[in-house]
Structures are given as structure tokens and as C-alpha cells.
Design a protein around this motif. Structure first.
Motif, PDB file in Angstrom:
ATOM      1  N   SER A   1       0.837  -1.203   0.000  1.00 26.68           N
ATOM      2  CA  SER A   1       0.000   0.000   0.000  1.00 26.68           C
ATOM      3  C   SER A   1       0.865   1.243   0.000  1.00 26.68           C
ATOM      4  CB  SER A   1      -0.936  -0.017   1.207  1.00 26.68           C
ATOM      5  OG  SER A   1      -0.207  -0.238   2.387  1.00 26.68           O
ATOM      6  N   THR A   2       0.262   2.311  -0.505  1.00 29.43           N
ATOM      7  CA  THR A   2       0.962   3.589  -0.512  1.00 29.43           C
ATOM      8  C   THR A   2      -0.046   4.711  -0.353  1.00 29.43           C
ATOM      9  OG1 THR A   2       2.682   4.842  -1.667  1.00 29.43           O
ATOM     10  CG2 THR A   2       0.886   4.030  -3.006  1.00 29.43           C
ATOM     11  N   ALA A   3       0.435   5.796   0.190  1.00 34.40           N
ATOM     12  CA  ALA A   3      -0.424   6.982   0.323  1.00 34.40           C
ATOM     13  C   ALA A   3       0.114   8.065  -0.599  1.00 34.40           C
ATOM     14  CB  ALA A   3      -0.418   7.458   1.758  1.00 34.40           C
ATOM     15  N   ILE A   4      -0.792   8.711  -1.300  1.00 33.41           N
ATOM     16  CA  ILE A   4      -0.401   9.858  -2.131  1.00 33.41           C
ATOM     17  C   ILE A   4      -0.814  11.093  -1.349  1.00 33.41           C
ATOM     18  CG2 ILE A   4      -0.770  11.074  -4.312  1.00 33.41           C
ATOM     19  CD1 ILE A   4      -1.414   8.366  -5.597  1.00 33.41           C
TER      20      ILE A   4
ATOM     21  N   ILE B   1      -0.111   3.950   7.035  1.00 35.61           N
ATOM     22  CA  ILE B   1       0.500   3.556   5.762  1.00 35.61           C
ATOM     23  C   ILE B   1       1.856   4.252   5.664  1.00 35.61           C
ATOM     24  CG2 ILE B   1       0.249   3.640   3.242  1.00 35.61           C
ATOM     25  CD1 ILE B   1      -2.781   3.627   3.703  1.00 35.61           C
ATOM     26  N   LYS B   2       2.878   3.438   5.712  1.00 40.96           N
ATOM     27  CA  LYS B   2       4.220   4.008   5.844  1.00 40.96           C
ATOM     28  C   LYS B   2       4.813   4.459   4.507  1.00 40.96           C
ATOM     29  CE  LYS B   2       4.140   3.252  10.248  1.00 40.96           C
ATOM     30  NZ  LYS B   2       3.814   4.387  11.111  1.00 40.96           N
ATOM     31  N   THR B   3       4.385   3.842   3.401  1.00 39.46           N
ATOM     32  CA  THR B   3       4.947   4.248   2.111  1.00 39.46           C
ATOM     33  C   THR B   3       4.165   5.446   1.611  1.00 39.46           C
ATOM     34  OG1 THR B   3       5.356   1.932   1.679  1.00 39.46           O
ATOM     35  CG2 THR B   3       5.578   3.426  -0.191  1.00 39.46           C
ATOM     36  N   VAL B   4       4.873   6.524   1.369  1.00 37.05           N
ATOM     37  CA  VAL B   4       4.188   7.771   0.999  1.00 37.05           C
ATOM     38  C   VAL B   4       4.848   8.358  -0.245  1.00 37.05           C
ATOM     39  CG1 VAL B   4       3.655  10.125   1.748  1.00 37.05           C
ATOM     40  CG2 VAL B   4       3.625   8.246   3.403  1.00 37.05           C
ATOM     41  N   VAL B   5       4.039   8.814  -1.185  1.00 39.45           N
ATOM     42  CA  VAL B   5       4.591   9.589  -2.307  1.00 39.45           C
ATOM     43  C   VAL B   5       3.931  10.957  -2.273  1.00 39.45           C
ATOM     44  CG1 VAL B   5       5.172   7.643  -3.802  1.00 39.45           C
ATOM     45  CG2 VAL B   5       2.899   8.639  -3.930  1.00 39.45           C
ATOM     46  N   ARG B   6       4.702  11.973  -2.589  1.00 39.24           N
ATOM     47  CA  ARG B   6       4.200  13.332  -2.523  1.00 39.24           C
ATOM     48  C   ARG B   6       3.994  13.861  -3.945  1.00 39.24           C
ATOM     49  NH1 ARG B   6       3.836  16.442   1.749  1.00 39.24           N
ATOM     50  NH2 ARG B   6       5.003  14.895   2.942  1.00 39.24           N
ATOM     51  N   LEU B   7       2.821  14.419  -4.201  1.00 40.23           N
ATOM     52  CA  LEU B   7       2.538  14.975  -5.537  1.00 40.23           C
ATOM     53  C   LEU B   7       3.401  16.190  -5.786  1.00 40.23           C
ATOM     54  CD1 LEU B   7      -1.291  15.078  -6.296  1.00 40.23           C
ATOM     55  CD2 LEU B   7       0.455  13.714  -7.394  1.00 40.23           C
ATOM     56  N   GLU B   8       3.901  16.274  -7.017  1.00 38.38           N
ATOM     57  CA  GLU B   8       4.672  17.473  -7.373  1.00 38.38           C
ATOM     58  C   GLU B   8       3.783  18.330  -8.238  1.00 38.38           C
ATOM     59  OE1 GLU B   8       7.942  15.779  -9.458  1.00 38.38           O
ATOM     60  OE2 GLU B   8       8.576  14.589  -7.727  1.00 38.38           O
ATOM     61  N   VAL B   9       3.754  19.622  -7.912  1.00 39.68           N
ATOM     62  CA  VAL B   9       2.899  20.529  -8.681  1.00 39.68           C
ATOM     63  C   VAL B   9       3.794  21.483  -9.453  1.00 39.68           C
ATOM     64  CG1 VAL B   9       1.074  22.252  -8.573  1.00 39.68           C
ATOM     65  CG2 VAL B   9       1.100  20.360  -6.942  1.00 39.68           C
TER      66      VAL B   9
END
Lengths: 221, 402
Positions: free
Chosen positions: A38-41, A211-219
């Protein structure tokens, strides 16, 4: 653990970017999720989290990049094929659950199969509702169950067709701490049990504790 | 859960609106179906009722009244005619058989008709039991009359003056039943037949007694008075020749049941057309109500529709959902409408039979049913077009953005 590493990714993105009405472009760092991962955005409000989720669900075309689910590139399919593919391979959980009031809990869950052109599977329905504690409300109309039960019905509907990927759009934004904890536990447990990859868009720090896996949106402009 | 059961669930959820559309549509379909059945069944009932009567020869009066009174036995007599004069024309070689009739009395509301046994040949009737009358005050009953009056061969009854119940009883002249006719489906089933001389005698005596009671002179009577002569042709050519011969006599009128019924139906046709138009208007109103309802519902259901799209339904399946709801309303209206039409026809038949003796035997033409079903479906499709387009174009993003 090593076995899991050798499994192919069920969800893979490459250079996925979506245009926003404001003229900004939301870019998703590449992700590859295997079954059960799992991952969180994350990103602030208005960053394009929901828009990127729409692209991942085959609802809104990306500006650039590619996306594959179960090895199939969603955005090279014809629209009708993409609709059917989404119904069969992707489960979606919404912020406000969106159950259909006119029909029963069981029918709401079974709707996932009907819309995807699959036959309803009673064994699967019983298994899911038992696991999610919904056996007692199967025949109740969807507008006559509690908020917590509605949450679980929405999750059961997302899981019904045994999807490879579960996409949840800010599922905790309107919930208190206790309900957030319960919902996240249900989602992660279900994803693990079903062997599905879970993607949660959120700006809620409580989600990141789970949820430990995180990706950050780039704007970008 | 499939689209059909979802459409059904949605209909049940807004049952009040659906019921209104069904009822308005059903009333329209009932009006159309009743008009379609009636337009054929009514003339057919009349034709069955007049049996083999090709012409009624009566006094100078309305031809339609003559047919109603003397062929169908539903109207009042229009005057008297000399049997000798009328039969003189009726003895033409182109006439197969003719019988004079004399009306004026009844038993329990059933007409007593003074005539000759030839009338059985005119109406193509046969004796079921007993025999024809041979002497004064012997009577033969139509099948329906015998059953309703509970009379059998050998029973006696007395007549009353006039054609309706309540007239003065002719108690000194009891009739004896000597025969009962087989059911014919004609007006004869509802009559009491007897010797014409008997009816004349009873009436002339009744008039003389009334005159004496009033202190007036004994009235002048026409010894061969008859209400009319009914006749059956030997050849279709007679239909042209005989009326011309009859009408050449200044005291006679020839009335053809076929012609008069066609004329009557031409008067009724605008009413039937109006009933059809009213029915179609009601169906159109129902379709408009269903369309508006569906449109409103589709707008209110945007999020549901978006959800269905997300779950894998293509746009065309959402359109099918709108069409399915409209078709369900139309088919329910069709079933209810047919039920109402059947009730109207059965009720109308009973009223018509009680008042005129005409027996409606409505026939269901499969083509008419097919046209009604196709029409109801067409209205459903038209009503659902805009809601279906609206459903198919549901913006799928709305659900995630809401």
C-alpha cells in the motif's frame, strides 16, 4: 518477503501527470505496487490528488505518462474496454461511500459484479459480508444502516470482484479518530487478505501513521 | 444485481410518481382499446340481432326508427300500416319470405309480437321444443325470454298493455306456451310470438272498452292493422328494387337495417374518433409525465449514475436503465389499461344488453393488440430519449469531486 519481491507489480506508473483547470500540472512520482502493498499519495488540498486518482482509475486522461494495472496499459484501451476493465480490476472507495439508497446492502455490494458484466457470486458475498460484519444487514436498505456499516458496505463493494488495485479517495477526511482508525484497519486488512495493492490519497496525517509508504505529488506550472 | 432489477428498485422507490404515470397511461390505453373494440363490435351486434331481416316495410316515418322498433325490437312503434298494402309489395318474387308484425303488449317487459310463423324463416330460427302457434292465444317464446320468465310448455301467462312493465293487464286473455325457440342470437330470443289476429283482437277490444268508459263512440279500426312487415330478400338485386317499389306507395316506408346501421355508425364515428383522440391525448400526457419524471430523477440521480459508470457500466447501459424504467411504466399501463378496457366492455355489454337487447361479442384482433403494444413501447421510447441521453452523458468525475 523475498517471494513477494519477485511478484510482478500489479500497479505501475511512469511519468504520470495530469493537467489542472488552474493551469498547474500535478505529477506523480513513479510507483510500482505488488499485491498486498500500500501507498499513500499526499499533497495539500487542491494539489490534484483526486485528479491523479481519476487518471489511475481510467476516468480522466493523463496529460502525460503511462499507467498499467495487471500489466495492461489503461490509457491505450478503448473507452468501453477501459470501463469494463476498471469494473473488474480496480476497486474504488470514496470519501462519502456513495451507496444507492433504493436497493439493499447485498444489492449494493453485488452491483459491482453486475456493472462489470460478471455474475453475482453468493459465496463471495457471504464471505465478504461475514468478514466485514455485515451479515445482519444484508437485506436492509442502504439508507437505513449506520455510518460505520455504510463504510464497510463501500469497502465490500470495492473488494467484491477481487480487484488487483484498490484506490481510496480521501476516505478519512470526514471521520473522527476512532472511525479513521477502524476504516484504515479494515482497508489495509482487506487489501492484504485479498492480495490487492492499496493506494490512498490523503492530506490526513492520521493515515500516514498507518500507511508508511508515501509519495508526494509534485505541482508545476 | 442487473440493470432491469435496478430499474425496478428505482421505480418502487418513487412508486407514487410511477403509479400516477401508469394510471394516466392506463386510462388512455383503456379509451383507445374500448373505442377500437366498440367500433367493430357494435355494428356486428346489431347485425346479429336483426338476423335475416333485409327490409322493414312500415308506415311513413323515420327509417332508423322502423329498424330499431321492428328489426331490433328496441324502439317504439312509429304508427300503423295496412298489412294488405305492405304484403302486396312483399309478395314480390325477389322476396324470399315476409311476415307482418303487430306490437302493443308485453309480459314482464318482454314484447308480445303478433305475427305469422314466417317470421321464424325471416330470422332463421327453429323450434327447440313444442310447436308453432296454430290457434289464438297460443304463444312461442324466445330462448332468453323463456329462461327469464321461467315459463315452459303448457304454462300460461297474461299480457299487459304497452311495451313496458306497468300497463293494464289483459287478464281475460291468458296465453298458453306451446313452443320455445332455439337460441338464435337475434332479437327473436327476447320476444314472445303469437298469432297476429290475437294481438289485433285484444287491442281493438281494449280500445273499444276505453272509448265506452270515456263515453265516446267506438273508434274506427283498421281491420288489417300491423306495425310493419319484415322481409328477407331472395337476391341482392332486391335491395335496389324493393325499397323503390315500397317508397312508391305514399303510405309506406322501406327501411334497410344494413343501410340504417351504416348511417347510424357514420353519426357515431366522430364520437369514436373523439374517444380515440382523447385516449391518445391521455397516453401522450402519461408519456410527458413519465419523461418529466425520468428527467427529474436522472438529474437527482447523477451521483448514482456516475457510480454505475465507475463500477464498469458503459454509457449505453445507463441509457438502457432509463429506457427500462420507461418501458416498465408503459407495460404496467398497458396491462392496467387492458384490464380497465375489459371491465368497460363487459360493463358496457351488460348495460347495452339490458337496454337494447344487443349482445356485444367483442373480438380481440391480434393485430390491434400488437398495435397497442407497439404504440405503448413507442411512447415509452420517446419519453425516455432525453433522460437516456442525459444518463449516458453523466459526467463520471462528479462522484469523485463531490
Amino acid at each position: 518477503m523475498d517471494d513477494k519481491r519477485t511478484e510482478p507489480a500489479v500497479l505501475q506508473t511512469s511519468g504520470l501527470a495530469v493537467g489542472r483547470r488552474s493551469g498547474f500540472v500535478a505529477k506523480l512520482p513513479d510507483i510500482a505496487l505488488r499485491p498486498g502493498e500500500s501507498t499513500a499519495i499526499v499533497g495539500p488540498s487542491g494539489a490534484g490528488k483526486t485528479t491523479i486518482l481519476m487518471a489511475m482509475a481510467g476516468i480522466r486522461p493523463p496529460q502525460s505518462g503511462s499507467l498499467s494495472v495487471d500489466g495492461c496499459d489503461l490509457w491505450i484501451m478503448a473507452r468501453s474496454d477501459r470501463d469494463r476493465f476498471r469494473g473488474r480490476h480496480i476497486g474504488l472507495v470514496f470519501q462519502s461511500f456513495h451507496l444507492i439508497d433504493a436497493i439493499s446492502v447485498a444489492a449494493n455490494i453485488g452491483l459491482a459484479a453486475g456493472c462489470a458484466g460478471l455474475n453475482g457470486d453468493t459465496v463471495r458475498l457471504n464471505e465478504l459480508t461475514e468478514r466485514l460484519g455485515l451479515s445482519g444487514v444484508m437485506s436492509a436498505r442502504a439508507d437505513r444502516i449506520s455510518h460505520g456499516q455504510a463504510q464497510r458496505v463501500a469497502i465490500a463493494r470495492a473488494l467484491f470482484n477481487r480487484p488487483s488495485v484498490i484506490l481510496a479517495d480521501e476516505p478519512t477526511s470526514a471521520l473522527d479518530d476512532a472511525n479513521t482508525e477502524t476504516l484504515l484497519q479494515l482497508l489495509t486488512d482487506a487489501a492484504t487478505a485479498e492480495g490487492a495493492a492499496l493506494v490512498v490519497t490523503t492530506h490526513d496525517k492520521r493515515v500516514l501513521e498507518k500507511i508508511k509508504t508515501v509519495v508526494r505529488l509534485e505541482v508545476a506550472e | 444485481m442487473n440493470i432491469v432489477s435496478l430499474a425496478w428498485a428505482y421505480l418502487l422507490r418513487r412508486w407514487g410518481h410511477a403509479l400516477l404515470s401508469v394510471l394516466v397511461g392506463a386510462l388512455g390505453i383503456a379509451a383507445v382499446a374500448t373505442a377500437i373494440v366498440g367500433i367493430d363490435a357494435l355494428p356486428a351486434a346489431a347485425e346479429r340481432s336483426w338476423g335475416g331481416v333485409d327490409v322493414v316495410i312500415g308506415p311513413k316515418s323515420s327509417a332508423l326508427d322502423l329498424v330499431l322498433c321492428c328489426a331490433l325490437h328496441t324502439g317504439d312503434p312509429t304508427g300503423l300500416v295496412s298489412e294488405k298494402s305492405a304484403m302486396a309489395v312483399a309478395r314480390h318474387p325477389l322476396v324470399r319470405v315476409a311476415a307482418p308484425i303487430a306490437l302493443g303488449d308485453n309480459v314482464g317487459g318482454w314484447r308480445i309480437v303478433g305475427t305469422t310463423p314466417n317470421i321464424l324463416s325471416v330470422y332463421r330460427a327453429d323450434i327447440e321444443s313444442g310447436r308453432v302457434w296454430m290457434k289464438p292465444l297460443e304463444a312461442v317464446l324466445g330462448a332468453y325470454t323463456a329462461r327469464l320468465l321461467h315459463l315452459k310448455i303448457g304454462d300460461s301467462f297474461v299480457g299487459a298493455h304497452g311495451l313496458a312493465v306497468g300497463g293494464e293487464i289483459h287478464s281475460q286473455f291468458p296465453y298458453r306456451v306451446v313452443g320455445i325457440l332455439k337460441p338464435t342470437g337475434t332479437a327473436l330470443d327476447r320476444l314472445v310470438l303469437t298469432d297476429i289476429a290475437t294481438v289485433r283482437y285484444i287491442h281493438q277490444r281494449h280500445e273499444a272498452e276505453e272509448a265506452a268508459e270515456a263515453g265516446l263512440e267506438r273508434p274506427v279500426v283498421m281491420p288489417d292493422a300491423a306495425t310493419a312487415v319484415v322481409a328477407s330478400y331472395r337476391s341482392p338485386v332486391a335491395a335496389v328494387l324493393i325499397p323503390r317499389l315500397v317508397n312508391a306507395d305514399p303510405s309506406l316506408t322501406a327501411a334497410s337495417p344494413t343501410f340504417e346501421m351504416a348511417r347510424l355508425m357514420s353519426y357515431l364515428r366522430p364520437l369514436v374518433t373523439a374517444a380515440l383522440a382523447l385516449g391518445l391525448l391521455l397516453v401522450a400526457i402519461a408519456a410527458a409525465a413519465a419523461a418529466t419524471g425520468l428527467m427529474t430523477i436522472m438529474n437527482a440521480r447523477t451521483r448514482d449514475l456516475a457510480l454505475l459508470r465507475i463500477l464498469g457500466c458503459g454509457p449505453w447501459r445507463l441509457a438502457v436503465l432509463a429506457f427500462t424504467e420507461a418501458v416498465m411504466i408503459a407495460m404496467s399501463a398497458l396491462i392496467v389499461g387492458m384490464g380497465i378496457a375489459a371491465g368497460l366492455i363487459v360493463g358496457g355489454s351488460a348495460v347495452l344488453e339490458a337496454n337494447t337487447g344487443l349482445l356485444l361479442r367483442p373480438e380481440i384482433d391480434p393485430m390491434d393488440v400488437a398495435v397497442l403494444v407497439a404504440g405503448a413501447l413507442a411512447f415509452a421510447v420517446v419519453a425516455a430519449i432525453i433522460p437516456a441521453i442525459r444518463a449516458a452523458r453523466t459526467p463520471i468525475e462528479e462522484l469523485l469531486q463531490s
